[in-house]
Design a protein around this motif. Structure first.
Motif, PDB file in Angstrom:
ATOM      1  N   SER A 200     -10.630  16.720  -5.085  1.00 29.76           N
ATOM      2  CA  SER A 200     -10.663  15.483  -4.305  1.00 29.76           C
ATOM      3  C   SER A 200     -11.754  15.536  -3.230  1.00 29.76           C
ATOM      4  N   PRO A 201     -12.599  14.512  -3.153  1.00 29.78           N
ATOM      5  CA  PRO A 201     -13.643  14.459  -2.123  1.00 29.78           C
ATOM      6  C   PRO A 201     -13.095  14.395  -0.695  1.00 29.78           C
ATOM      7  N   VAL A 202     -11.809  14.020  -0.550  1.00 26.92           N
ATOM      8  CA  VAL A 202     -11.244  13.893   0.795  1.00 26.92           C
ATOM      9  C   VAL A 202     -10.196  14.970   1.077  1.00 26.92           C
ATOM     10  N   LYS A 203     -10.178  16.012   0.285  1.00 20.45           N
ATOM     11  CA  LYS A 203      -9.213  17.085   0.493  1.00 20.45           C
ATOM     12  C   LYS A 203      -9.312  17.637   1.919  1.00 20.45           C
ATOM     13  N   GLY A 204      -8.163  17.726   2.603  1.00 16.33           N
ATOM     14  CA  GLY A 204      -8.134  18.266   3.950  1.00 16.33           C
ATOM     15  C   GLY A 204      -8.582  17.295   5.033  1.00 16.33           C
ATOM     16  N   LYS A 205      -8.949  16.078   4.638  1.00 14.80           N
ATOM     17  CA  LYS A 205      -9.459  15.095   5.593  1.00 14.80           C
ATOM     18  C   LYS A 205      -8.497  13.931   5.811  1.00 14.80           C
ATOM     19  N   VAL A 206      -7.313  14.027   5.201  1.00 19.09           N
ATOM     20  CA  VAL A 206      -6.376  12.892   5.197  1.00 19.09           C
ATOM     21  C   VAL A 206      -5.112  13.200   5.996  1.00 19.09           C
TER      22      VAL A 206
ATOM     23  N   TRP B 296       2.014   4.655  -1.680  1.00 20.77           N
ATOM     24  CA  TRP B 296       3.257   5.408  -1.751  1.00 20.77           C
ATOM     25  C   TRP B 296       2.960   6.891  -1.539  1.00 20.77           C
ATOM     26  N   PRO B 297       3.971   7.710  -1.283  1.00 21.36           N
ATOM     27  CA  PRO B 297       3.748   9.137  -1.010  1.00 21.36           C
ATOM     28  C   PRO B 297       3.080   9.927  -2.123  1.00 21.36           C
ATOM     29  N   TYR B 298       3.144   9.451  -3.370  1.00 21.25           N
ATOM     30  CA  TYR B 298       2.551  10.207  -4.474  1.00 21.25           C
ATOM     31  C   TYR B 298       1.062  10.483  -4.263  1.00 21.25           C
ATOM     32  N   ALA B 299       0.394   9.625  -3.495  1.00 28.68           N
ATOM     33  CA  ALA B 299      -1.054   9.741  -3.318  1.00 28.68           C
ATOM     34  C   ALA B 299      -1.448  10.963  -2.488  1.00 28.68           C
ATOM     35  N   TRP B 300      -0.496  11.546  -1.759  1.00 30.78           N
ATOM     36  CA  TRP B 300      -0.811  12.704  -0.921  1.00 30.78           C
ATOM     37  C   TRP B 300      -1.309  13.894  -1.741  1.00 30.78           C
ATOM     38  N   ALA B 301      -0.562  14.251  -2.778  1.00 24.86           N
ATOM     39  CA  ALA B 301      -0.939  15.407  -3.600  1.00 24.86           C
ATOM     40  C   ALA B 301      -2.291  15.181  -4.257  1.00 24.86           C
ATOM     41  N   LEU B 302      -2.558  13.980  -4.703  1.00 26.41           N
ATOM     42  CA  LEU B 302      -3.824  13.679  -5.366  1.00 26.41           C
ATOM     43  C   LEU B 302      -4.987  13.700  -4.379  1.00 26.41           C
ATOM     44  N   ALA B 303      -4.749  13.187  -3.165  1.00 20.37           N
ATOM     45  CA  ALA B 303      -5.804  13.181  -2.150  1.00 20.37           C
ATOM     46  C   ALA B 303      -6.190  14.599  -1.747  1.00 20.37           C
ATOM     47  N   ASN B 304      -5.256  15.525  -1.905  1.00 18.79           N
ATOM     48  CA  ASN B 304      -5.517  16.914  -1.523  1.00 18.79           C
ATOM     49  C   ASN B 304      -5.687  17.848  -2.712  1.00 18.79           C
ATOM     50  N   ALA B 305      -5.931  17.269  -3.865  1.00 19.15           N
ATOM     51  CA  ALA B 305      -6.187  18.077  -5.056  1.00 19.15           C
ATOM     52  C   ALA B 305      -7.514  18.829  -4.891  1.00 19.15           C
ATOM     53  N   PRO B 306      -7.693  19.954  -5.586  1.00 14.38           N
ATOM     54  CA  PRO B 306      -8.916  20.750  -5.445  1.00 14.38           C
ATOM     55  C   PRO B 306     -10.211  19.972  -5.656  1.00 14.38           C
TER      56      PRO B 306
ATOM     57  N   TYR C 245      -6.215  -5.186  -6.743  1.00 14.49           N
ATOM     58  CA  TYR C 245      -5.827  -3.781  -6.681  1.00 14.49           C
ATOM     59  C   TYR C 245      -4.323  -3.595  -6.875  1.00 14.49           C
ATOM     60  N   GLU C 246      -3.993  -2.623  -7.736  1.00 18.08           N
ATOM     61  CA  GLU C 246      -2.654  -2.058  -7.753  1.00 18.08           C
ATOM     62  C   GLU C 246      -2.775  -0.727  -7.011  1.00 18.08           C
ATOM     63  N   GLU C 247      -1.791   0.152  -7.167  1.00 22.21           N
ATOM     64  CA  GLU C 247      -1.813   1.426  -6.456  1.00 22.21           C
ATOM     65  C   GLU C 247      -3.035   2.268  -6.777  1.00 22.21           C
ATOM     66  N   GLU C 248      -3.351   2.381  -8.040  1.00 21.22           N
ATOM     67  CA  GLU C 248      -4.454   3.252  -8.440  1.00 21.22           C
ATOM     68  C   GLU C 248      -5.822   2.693  -8.065  1.00 21.22           C
ATOM     69  N   GLY C 249      -5.938   1.381  -8.005  1.00 22.31           N
ATOM     70  CA  GLY C 249      -7.193   0.776  -7.578  1.00 22.31           C
ATOM     71  C   GLY C 249      -7.498   1.121  -6.133  1.00 22.31           C
ATOM     72  N   ALA C 250      -6.470   1.008  -5.284  1.00 27.78           N
ATOM     73  CA  ALA C 250      -6.642   1.351  -3.872  1.00 27.78           C
ATOM     74  C   ALA C 250      -6.900   2.848  -3.708  1.00 27.78           C
ATOM     75  N   ARG C 251      -6.144   3.659  -4.449  1.00 24.25           N
ATOM     76  CA  ARG C 251      -6.328   5.107  -4.330  1.00 24.25           C
ATOM     77  C   ARG C 251      -7.715   5.540  -4.776  1.00 24.25           C
ATOM     78  N   GLY C 252      -8.236   4.895  -5.801  1.00 25.10           N
ATOM     79  CA  GLY C 252      -9.560   5.251  -6.296  1.00 25.10           C
ATOM     80  C   GLY C 252     -10.631   5.095  -5.236  1.00 25.10           C
ATOM     81  N   VAL C 253     -10.559   4.003  -4.482  1.00 25.19           N
ATOM     82  CA  VAL C 253     -11.537   3.754  -3.420  1.00 25.19           C
ATOM     83  C   VAL C 253     -11.347   4.753  -2.281  1.00 25.19           C
ATOM     84  N   PHE C 254     -10.107   4.932  -1.861  1.00 23.94           N
ATOM     85  CA  PHE C 254      -9.821   5.831  -0.736  1.00 23.94           C
ATOM     86  C   PHE C 254     -10.164   7.278  -1.075  1.00 23.94           C
TER      87      PHE C 254
END
Length: 422
Positions: free
Chosen positions: A276-282, A264-274, A244-253
């Motif tokens: 995203s299956p985990v929006k509002g849960k992170v 890294w902090p960049y994953a926050w915006a993506l995790a809360n994108a419209p 896993y690099e960054e995107e591999g880990a983010r894909g699973v999470f």
């Protein structure tokens, strides 16, 4: 050189009205998360303002591969790229190929940026790169799952392992057999150097090579840190994490199949994108300590923008750099994509904090961040990092014991230095 350029991804031209005096400058953009898109938007805004054109060039996500590419290109004196995206550990390696940006940036503007990063980017008295966005490792977790299973956010790595296993097993029993306890970046690349340095420093095991040039990696705390990390593989982390690099880990999470993630902090915006299956849960917190006597730390990361001295249009390229690193552009990127500004005042900006509430704690995170030993090792940093991450990867793969690998690594790094010391 042609082979190197062929490996670069297809370039994208930012369309702007054509002027008789318009020139085209090329910039290398990252491809992790929203990096390329945000680089394009920023370049497009500058192009419309300046009347020039920008060619965007992307490459591999692996920072080590990017560095090799850039070294080959710059050593050949190629003018294909005017503005380079430079990792925080590269100024000492590539600085000789970049122009001094001090004449293009006022003192007042420069003083807005974190002093430590400006100092990092100053080589031989020359400002070889401007701070663009900064980074430090963080711990993401599923707050809904911890609440569901009566668990609290961990403060130590040992607590993380316990909580991750508890929630992982409960979720698998409930029907999600894909659930993992913890995902991170363990591919034998620069990203593993960052992760492993966090583990070791959190156990107070040093920073591989100290500022005094002494190699410190072979010590009981470093051994304990790697033993702890190796215990995760196959229990709370999948075998696949070794690639896993960054995107591999983010894909699973982000797909909803992990309880914890280091990223890294960049994953926050993506995790809360419209979408995203985990929006509002992170939720996001500082990385765990290495036990009760340990400390919370994150490896300092981030990227800079530099102008090649082989550029045919250095003044225009410098103007692009000045625009992309400006407070206005850094604020936009922080709001729409959670890219951490290098300008301290933006961490108190109400509009930025509304979108990134965890920014309130980032100033402390950046203050306590651990730096990779790039300054003390200079041009040999890439070799040091490669030796370190390969040793760590062998431990995580359980093909070697940490005490054996670190003893061997100590000797290799001492031999690389000057008479056993850097």
């Amino acid at each position: 050189m042609r082979n190197v350029l062929k490996r670069l991804a297809a370039a994208t031209i930012v369309a702007v009205p054509t002027f008789a005096t318009a020139e085209t400058v090329a910039i290398s953009c990252g491809t992790v998360g929203q990096e390329f898109e945000q680089c394009k938007l920023g370049a497009e805004a500058w192009a419309k303002k300046s009347g020039h054109q920008v060619k965007l060039v992307s490459g591999p996500t692996d920072a080590s591969e990017q560095l090799t590419m850039f070294q080959q290109q710059l050593s050949a004196g190629a003018s294909d790229i005017d503005v380079y995206r430079v990792d925080v550990v590269w100024p000492g390696l590539l600085g000789a190929h970049f122009i001094d940006l001090k004449p293009y940036v006022s003192k007042d503007v420069l003083e807005q940026h974190f002093p430590a990063i400006v100092e990092n980017n100053t080589v031989g008295g020359k400002l070889v790169a401007m701070p663009w966005f900064t980074d430090a490792g963080l711990l993401y977790y599923r707050k809904d799952l911890l609440e569901k299973h009566g668990q609290k956010p961990p403060t130590t790595w040992q607590e993380l392992a316990t909580v991750a296993k508890t929630v992982q097993d409960a979720e698998r029993k409930a029907g999600n057999d894909k659930m993992q306890g913890f995902v991170f970046q363990a591919k034998a690349a620069e990203t593993l150097t960052c992760n492993a340095l966090e583990w070791i420093d959190s156990f107070r095991g040093g920073t591989i090579i100290g500022e005094d040039g002494k190699v410190t990696i072979n010590n009981p705390k470093a051994v304990e840190a790697l033993k702890t990390a190796a215990s995760w593989i196959g229990t709370i982390s999948p075998q696949g994490v070794l690639n896993y690099e960054e995107e591999g880990a983010r894909g699973v999470f982000q797909s909803g199949n992990a309880v914890f993630m280091r990223n890294w902090p960049y994953a926050w915006a993506l995790a809360n994108a419209p979408d995203s299956p985990v929006k509002g849960k992170v939720a996001v917190i500082a990385l765990p300590k290495g036990g009760a006597e340990g400390k919370s730390t994150g490896t300092l990361g981030g990227w800079q923008l530099a102008v090649s001295k082989y550029s045919k249009h250095p003044e225009i390229a410098a103007d692009l750099v000045k625009y992309l690193t400006s407070p206005e552009e850094q604020k936009r990127r922080a709001i729409v994509a959670s890219f951490n500004p290098t300008i301290a005042s933006l961490y108190k900006d109400a509009e930025v904090l509304k979108v990134n509430p965890f920014y309130t704690s980032l100033l402390e995170t950046f203050t306590n961040a651990v730096a990779r030993p790039s300054k003390v090792t200079g041009a040999k940093y890439s070799r040091v990092s490669a030796e370190f991450r390969n040793a760590v990867h062998a431990v995580l793969s359980k093909t070697a014991k940490p005490e054996d690998k670190l003893k061997d690594l100590q000797k290799k790094l001492e031999n690389l230095g000057r008479g056993g010391k850097w």
